[in-house]
Design a protein around this motif. Structure first.
Motif, PDB file in Angstrom:
ATOM      1  N   ALA A 175       9.388  -3.517   3.371  1.00  0.00           N
ATOM      2  CA  ALA A 175      10.121  -4.754   3.094  1.00  0.00           C
ATOM      3  C   ALA A 175       9.192  -5.894   2.711  1.00  0.00           C
ATOM      4  CB  ALA A 175      10.961  -5.148   4.297  1.00  0.00           C
ATOM      5  N   THR A 176       7.949  -5.582   2.434  1.00  0.00           N
ATOM      6  CA  THR A 176       6.975  -6.610   2.062  1.00  0.00           C
ATOM      7  C   THR A 176       6.408  -6.285   0.674  1.00  0.00           C
ATOM      8  OG1 THR A 176       5.228  -5.346   3.177  1.00  0.00           O
ATOM      9  CG2 THR A 176       6.320  -7.082   4.441  1.00  0.00           C
ATOM     10  N   ASP A 194       7.534 -10.314   1.017  1.00  0.00           N
ATOM     11  CA  ASP A 194       8.799 -10.998   0.821  1.00  0.00           C
ATOM     12  C   ASP A 194       8.634 -12.248  -0.036  1.00  0.00           C
ATOM     13  OD1 ASP A 194       7.466 -12.578   2.591  1.00  0.00           O
ATOM     14  OD2 ASP A 194       8.965 -12.467   4.196  1.00  0.00           O
ATOM     15  N   VAL A 250      12.952  -4.319  -0.202  1.00  0.00           N
ATOM     16  CA  VAL A 250      13.281  -5.721  -0.450  1.00  0.00           C
ATOM     17  C   VAL A 250      14.671  -5.757  -1.092  1.00  0.00           C
ATOM     18  CG1 VAL A 250      12.676  -7.806  -1.730  1.00  0.00           C
ATOM     19  CG2 VAL A 250      10.878  -6.405  -0.693  1.00  0.00           C
ATOM     20  N   LYS A 301      16.927 -11.066  -2.207  1.00  0.00           N
ATOM     21  CA  LYS A 301      15.592 -11.668  -2.141  1.00  0.00           C
ATOM     22  C   LYS A 301      14.872 -11.568  -3.481  1.00  0.00           C
ATOM     23  CE  LYS A 301      13.665 -12.178   1.651  1.00  0.00           C
ATOM     24  NZ  LYS A 301      13.026 -12.062   2.995  1.00  0.00           N
TER      25      LYS A 301
END
Length: 291
Positions: free
Chosen positions: A55-56, A58, A73, A77
């Motif tokens: 998830a990075t 971000d 992600v 975003k």
């Protein structure tokens, strides 16, 4: 059905190595539909929502000339945090489903499904992105255009997971994405198109008009040679029309419930002409800079 829930990337790839039959799930916007309609019944689900490495980052971050985006992600975003540096991807993300779907769905999930109609695929191709795959054997990166191997098939080995996507950093570019659907929102594309003008190069790719998302290579070569890069003058109609014809010729469409092959071919030519005009206006005005 087993439910596997790793908390680190190392643990996730270890699970995948031991259980290659496990289906990865993040947002679940594709997988859960298949489960609910009993189109798929895997022996295990591999939940990736608890893996922070996926998830990075971000926020946009450039390293060694590449801008990276983690597989988990969410689209929302991509729109809010990456829109300034990946405008084409943000445009595509805005067309995905509803706000609820955009909060859950991910680019990694779009890649894993490998649907010819996936909204993000044309942008990844036109932007010459690389897909990063990870397993216990290590990490490998492959160009997006080699990732799609057939209808809903991809180049993942059975023990691999999608870790993310990375894009070459450029000093100046303009990007556009457009799609045609049977209604304005929450719709699968009848056809879609992405164009990227960057540093004297052209990327052009089609979606939902061939067995796999694909680049319009002949159209790219033609436009790169014919654009008045230095002068920055308006484009003649003959150039945009020829570009549209070459984009349409790259398609291999079918007739289905969303549209006919003939309509898809015509619509792609129209999308190509329009998006080229918009992208060129952005490029020559310098209003939009990319990473």
């Amino acid at each position: 059905m087993d439910f596997l829930r790793p908390t680190t990337l190392d643990e996730a790839v270890a699970f995948k190595a031991r259980r290659p039959d496990a289906v990865p799930i993040a947002g679940g916007t594709d997988v859960m539909v298949e489960l609910n309609f009993d189109q798929r019944r895997p022996s295990a689900l591999l939940d990736l929502t608890g893996v922070p490495e996926l998830a990075t980052p971000d926020r946009p971050s450039i390293s060694d000339g590449w801008l990276s985006l983690g597989a988990c992600v969410p689209y929302s975003k991509v729109i809010t945090e990456f829109g300034a540096v990946l405008p084409g991807l943000a445009m595509a993300a805005r067309t995905v489903g509803s706000p609820q779907i955009r909060n859950r769905g991910t680019v990694g999930g779009n890649l894993g499904a490998a649907s010819p109609a996936g909204d993000c695929h044309p942008v990844l191709l036109a932007r010459e992105a690389e897909v990063e795959l990870v397993s216990e054997r290590g990490t490998r990166r492959i160009p997006a255009e080699r990732f799609y191997t057939g209808v809903k098939r991809n180049a993942l080995d059975e023990d691999e997971l999608i870790a993310g996507v990375r894009f070459p950093a450029v000093t100046r570019c303009a990007e556009q994405f457009a799609k045609v659907g049977t209604r304005n929102a929450m719709v699968i594309a009848v056809c879609s198109f992405a164009i990227v003008l960057r540093d004297g190069r052209v990327g052009a790719a089609i979606g939902s008009a061939a067995p796999v998302p694909r680049r319009a290579a002949e159209a790219e070569r033609f436009l790169a040679a014919e654009l008045p890069w230095e002068e920055g003058t308006a484009l003649p109609g003959s150039l945009t029309r020829r570009f549209g014809e070459l984009v349409a010729s790259a398609a291999e469409p079918i007739d289905d419930v969303r549209g006919s092959a003939g309509y898809r071919t015509h619509a792609l030519a129209v999308l190509a002409r329009r998006t080229l005009t918009w992208a060129w206006d952005d490029y020559r005005s310098g209003e939009r800079a990319c990473a």
